[in-house]
Write an enzyme that holds these catalytic residues in place. Structure first.
Site, PDB file in Angstrom:
ATOM      1  N   SER A 104      73.306 -39.118  25.126  1.00  0.00           N
ATOM      2  CA  SER A 104      73.164 -38.917  26.572  1.00  0.00           C
ATOM      3  C   SER A 104      74.105 -39.766  27.412  1.00  0.00           C
ATOM      4  CB  SER A 104      71.715 -39.194  27.001  1.00  0.00           C
ATOM      5  OG  SER A 104      71.382 -40.536  26.717  1.00  0.00           O
ATOM      6  N   ARG A 105      74.540 -40.894  26.855  1.00  0.00           N
ATOM      7  CA  ARG A 105      75.314 -41.807  27.687  1.00  0.00           C
ATOM      8  C   ARG A 105      76.479 -42.425  26.909  1.00  0.00           C
ATOM      9  NH1 ARG A 105      71.229 -46.218  29.422  1.00  0.00           N
ATOM     10  NH2 ARG A 105      70.605 -45.887  27.261  1.00  0.00           N
ATOM     11  N   VAL A 138      65.579 -41.128  17.590  1.00  0.00           N
ATOM     12  CA  VAL A 138      66.230 -41.024  16.285  1.00  0.00           C
ATOM     13  C   VAL A 138      65.342 -41.602  15.180  1.00  0.00           C
ATOM     14  CG1 VAL A 138      67.468 -43.220  16.286  1.00  0.00           C
ATOM     15  CG2 VAL A 138      68.519 -41.226  15.219  1.00  0.00           C
ATOM     16  N   ASN A 154      75.590 -41.885  16.041  1.00  0.00           N
ATOM     17  CA  ASN A 154      76.077 -42.760  17.108  1.00  0.00           C
ATOM     18  C   ASN A 154      74.970 -43.638  17.689  1.00  0.00           C
ATOM     19  OD1 ASN A 154      77.876 -43.442  19.556  1.00  0.00           O
ATOM     20  ND2 ASN A 154      76.059 -42.503  20.481  1.00  0.00           N
ATOM     21  N   SER A 198      81.138 -50.734  14.096  1.00  0.00           N
ATOM     22  CA  SER A 198      81.668 -51.636  15.115  1.00  0.00           C
ATOM     23  C   SER A 198      82.598 -52.642  14.453  1.00  0.00           C
ATOM     24  CB  SER A 198      80.530 -52.395  15.803  1.00  0.00           C
ATOM     25  OG  SER A 198      81.053 -53.471  16.569  1.00  0.00           O
ATOM     26  N   TYR A 230      73.036 -57.324  15.453  1.00  0.00           N
ATOM     27  CA  TYR A 230      73.923 -56.187  15.724  1.00  0.00           C
ATOM     28  C   TYR A 230      75.044 -56.128  14.670  1.00  0.00           C
ATOM     29  CZ  TYR A 230      77.110 -53.116  18.284  1.00  0.00           C
ATOM     30  OH  TYR A 230      77.934 -52.079  18.638  1.00  0.00           O
TER      31      TYR A 230
END
Lengths: 246, 575
Positions: A15-16, A65, A91, A143, A156
């Site tokens: 969505s973003r 998800v 993603n 990443s 992360y």
């Protein structure tokens, strides 16, 4: 004719930010694009409009998800409508700037779940159809923080490094079915998850980046579209870094 | 086909071609008539010839091997409305009267069965039923796969098949199952017996050891070695023989027995259990009349006692059922039920009766109405209430595809067994179609099971019981391929509890003998003189009982070891 004409793609977390850019890039290359999102209905509607503006079919699903049953239903619906899903872009992901000393177990779980378990759930849902078709493209959005030592949140970085391992093991396991699995590892971008970075960290990145600027979601999305196209047929199990030269 | 269940692939090499069939041809140099060997090699179909005068030669039949095979299979379709015999192919068989090798026409009749039509210059014409299902017979050829060469051949090619046996380097398959006859004594005199017991000799332990040495030298490794006879448990040193066979290169030692001693001598049964051997129990029925007809007397109580001992001691067991028309075919379902019920019974081997040997050669039978592999499968399907179906069985490509049919049954977590054919296309999974009685924990099998799991996973909406199958495959993968090294014996033991197998092996006799089938035989009788003899060739030409008592040997025939009146072993012992 675009690189992805006749293909159907599913993008998680579409969505973003980077997810939206990938949805639109794939649509621009001719793919019908489905995406899921968890919260922002308005943003999702904008993504859907962006997809449809490219003259292809779009689907938008408000499903986490991490919702296994919901993701399976989503996949079934798209397969019913389009016949098959050719492309999956894992993603969906979240970040959180917090040092380990202050990181709670819940923080760890939330980041690991969304970034890693979410990829597992979405992949397992689409894999049945891809194995049946003996064809597929899976692209995991990793990443630079999962590849190189950076000043980035530990959970992360760990999650993104896990996606690299996920990519390699899965590529080995299902390559025999004509399915490729790769990982795209962007550096710091000017929006999306990177948008929450403190200014000092962004500046540090810029100091080390040969191009001296942040990347854009569109740059990453365009490259992602090429990676999941037939033009990229022999790459498998690779993690490709897109960072402006760090 | 590379028998990786028997040995790592680096030890033995595949044949450079896939043997398909025999066909009459002529020597390209002298023009003499020959029986040629058609093989598929790369993209070509090639006729291999052996002329005893001019030597070996070959001729390319087609540069489109796939097209050649398709055209050959199409020859097996009997035209609609056709009358009379439809000629499918030719081969070499035997005259049922004088045992001379004679040309045979393989014909398909309006009853959809396959017959041999032969004409012996001395004895005249004869016919024999070969298969009760022409469609199965023809389709079986599509399963042909390249054989594997032994590390060392036991004989040289000189005059060609079958006179040079064996096995020579023109043989198309290595020894998948060596069957060593350790005695010619027996405690039964079975009317259906396929050997020629002379009550003359128990093999010496050292001689037996030399046979094992030969096998290991020739084969590298063997998944199984079977001890047979006679009745092997009548050998006074049977436990020493078992111990002598238990070498690192040998996966399992199987004692093929009628079970009489096992049932009445619990100490012996315990010793067998302690030895780690497997038992192949002859069990052809459940009633006095069937035993009397096939084994000569009522054995119900003795077989029950043997079964009880095997169960109590949890001895891994294979059941062997000689299926005979009009005698015990109605009890086929009962033996399948027993097999499925008991965990220690790992495999079930049906042998449609072969009318050869001291008993079998004289057993009353009609060569035009006998049980063949398709007939036994039909009986299994009809008598098991849907647990097994005709479509669950496939020809085994390891041997000649007309020799053996099999199915594997996956053990589900609730204890039921489901035929693999219900959830997998057997033709795509050659690894499963092996002579192995259980699933070996090889690297190739791991890859196959993983492929299979993905197949089921991707098509689970269309596969009945898919979740149960996936759970069972997950269990099998977990225990067969743990994150630790397994010894070859451990790999076998663990694998055999994940799936059961049913084999149907049709040994040949003077009616249905097919030289083409012999060419790829992989069940061999190792001899003390170093020969490794394909079973049916040995029974037909060397044992001296193909027609029962006083059968005349073929000119090149050499009898097995016996001690004559002078107490000497007739054949020289291998060194």
């Amino acid at each position: 004719m675009g690189l992805l004409a006749g293909r159907t793609a599913l993008v998680t977390g579409g969505s973003r930010g980077l997810g939206r850019a990938i949805c639109v890039a794939l649509a621009r290359e001719g793919a019908a694009v489905a995406f899921n999102y968890s919260k922002d209905e308005e943003a999702a509607a904008e993504t859907l409009r962006g997809i449809e503006a490219c003259g292809v079919r779009g689907w938008s699903f408000k499903v986490s998800v991490l919702d296994r049953v919901g993701m399976q239903a989503l996949v079934k619906q798209v397969e019913k409508d389009a016949g098959k899903i050719d492309i999956l872009v894992n993603n969906a992901g979240i970040g959180q700037v917090v040092p380990l000393a202050l990181m709670e177990e819940e923080d760890w779980d939330r980041v690991m779940d969304t970034n890693v378990k979410g990829a597992f759930i979405a992949t397992k849902a689409v894999l049945r159809g891809m194995v049946r078709e003996k064809r597929g493209r899976i692209l995991n959005i990793g990443s630079l923080a999962g590849v190189k030592m950076m000043q980035a949140p530990v959970h992360y970085s760990a999650a993104k490094a896990a996606l690299k391992g996920f990519t390699e093991a899965l590529a080995k396991e299902i390559g025999r079915y004509g399915i490729t699995v790769n990982c795209l590892a962007p550096g710091v971008l000017d929006e999306g998850v990177s948008g929450n970075l403190p200014a000092a960290r962004r500046d540090e990145y810029l100091r080390h980046c040969a191009l001296g600027r942040l990347g854009t979601c569109e740059e990453v999305a365009d490259f992602a579209a090429m990676l999941v196209s037939d033009r990229n047929s022999f790459m498998n199990g690779a993690t490709v870094v897109l960072d402006g030269g760090v | 086909m590379d028998c990786q269940s028997c040995a790592p692939p680096e030890l033995r090499k595949d044949k450079p071609h896939t043997f398909l069939l025999h066909e009459p041809t002529t020597c390209g140099t002298c023009g003499v008539g020959l029986e040629g060997r058609v093989v598929l090699r790369g993209a070509d179909a090639v006729m291999l010839k052996l002329c005893t005068t001019c030597g070996p030669s070959e001729a390319v039949l087609s540069t489109d091997a796939e097209g050649y095979l398709a055209a050959f299979l199409a020859r097996g379709e009997r035209p609609a409305g056709a009358t009379g015999d439809h000629l499918f192919k030719h081969t070499t068989s035997t005259c049922p009267k004088c045992l001379t090798l004679v040309p045979a026409e393989v014909v398909i009749r309006a009853d959809s069965r396959v017959y041999f039509r032969k004409d012996c210059a001395t004895c005249g014409p004869s016919e024999a039923l070969v298969s009760e299902d022409a469609a199965y017979y023809v389709r079986a050829y599509a399963f042909a796969r390249a054989g594997t060469e032994p590390l060392k051949f036991a004989a040289e090619v000189e005059h060609g098949c079958p006179t040079d046996c064996g096995t020579c380097n023109d043989h198309e398959q290595h020894t998948c199952l060596p069957i060593i006859e350790v005695t010619d004594h027996c405690n039964l005199e079975c009317p259906i017996c396929i050997v020629n017991n002379q009550y003359s000799n128990h093999i010496e332990v050292a001689t037996f050891g030399s046979i094992i040495d030969t096998l290991i030298r020739n084969e590298g490794q063997c998944e199984s070695v079977a001890l047979s006879g006679g009745e092997p448990t009548s050998h006074p040193k049977i436990l020493e023989l078992i111990a002598a066979a238990q070498r690192p290169e040998i996966g399992r030692v199987v004692v093929i027995t009628n079970g009489l001693r096992l049932g009445k001598d619990r100490d012996f049964a315990r010793a067998l259990k302690a030895s780690g051997c497997y038992v192949g129990l002859q069990l052809d029925g459940f009633t006095a009349d069937t035993h009397e007809k096939i084994r000569g007397r009522d054995l119900v109580a003795e077989k029950d006692a043997a079964l009880a001992a095997l169960k109590e001691l949890d001895i891994p067991t294979q059941l062997i059922f000689v299926a005979t028309r009009g005698v015990n075919e109605h009890q086929i379902g009962q033996v399948v039920e027993l097999f499925l019920r008991e965990d220690h019974i790992l495999s079930l081997n049906f042998q449609p009766a072969a009318f050869t040997g001291l008993g079998g050669g004289a057993f009353a039978h009609d060569p035009m109405d006998r049980l063949t592999i398709p007939g036994v499968i039909k009986a299994i399907a009809a008598q098991t209430n849907g647990a097994l179906r005709y479509e669950d069985f496939f020809p085994l490509p390891c041997s000649h595809p007309q020799c053996v049919s099999l199915t594997y049954l996956l053990r589900l977590d609730d204890g039921r067994h489901l035929p693999f054919a219900r959830f997998v296309d057997f033709k795509r999974y050659g690894t499963l179609l092996r002579s192995s009685a259980t699933l070996p924990a090889t690297a190739e099998m791991e890859s196959t099971l993983q492929d299979l799991m993905y197949d089921v996973f991707s098509q689970q909406d269309d596969i009945p019981e898919a979740p149960a199958v996936l759970a069972a495959l997950k269990r099998a993968l977990g225990v067969m391929f743990p994150e630790r090294q397994l010894s070859p014996q451990q790999a076998i033991t663990i694998g055999e509890r994940q799936a059961k197998s049913i084999f149907l092996h049709h040994y040949m006799d003077r009616h249905d003998f097919d030289l083409e089938r012999l060419r790829k035989c992989c069940h061999h009788y190792p001899q003390i003189d170093g020969r490794i003899m394909p079973a049916c060739g040995f029974n037909m030409f060397h044992r001296g009982a193909a027609k029962g008592k006083d059968t005349q040997l073929a000119p090149w025939g050499r009898k097995p070891w016996t001690t004559g009146g002078d107490g000497q072993i007739r054949l020289s012992v291998v060194t």
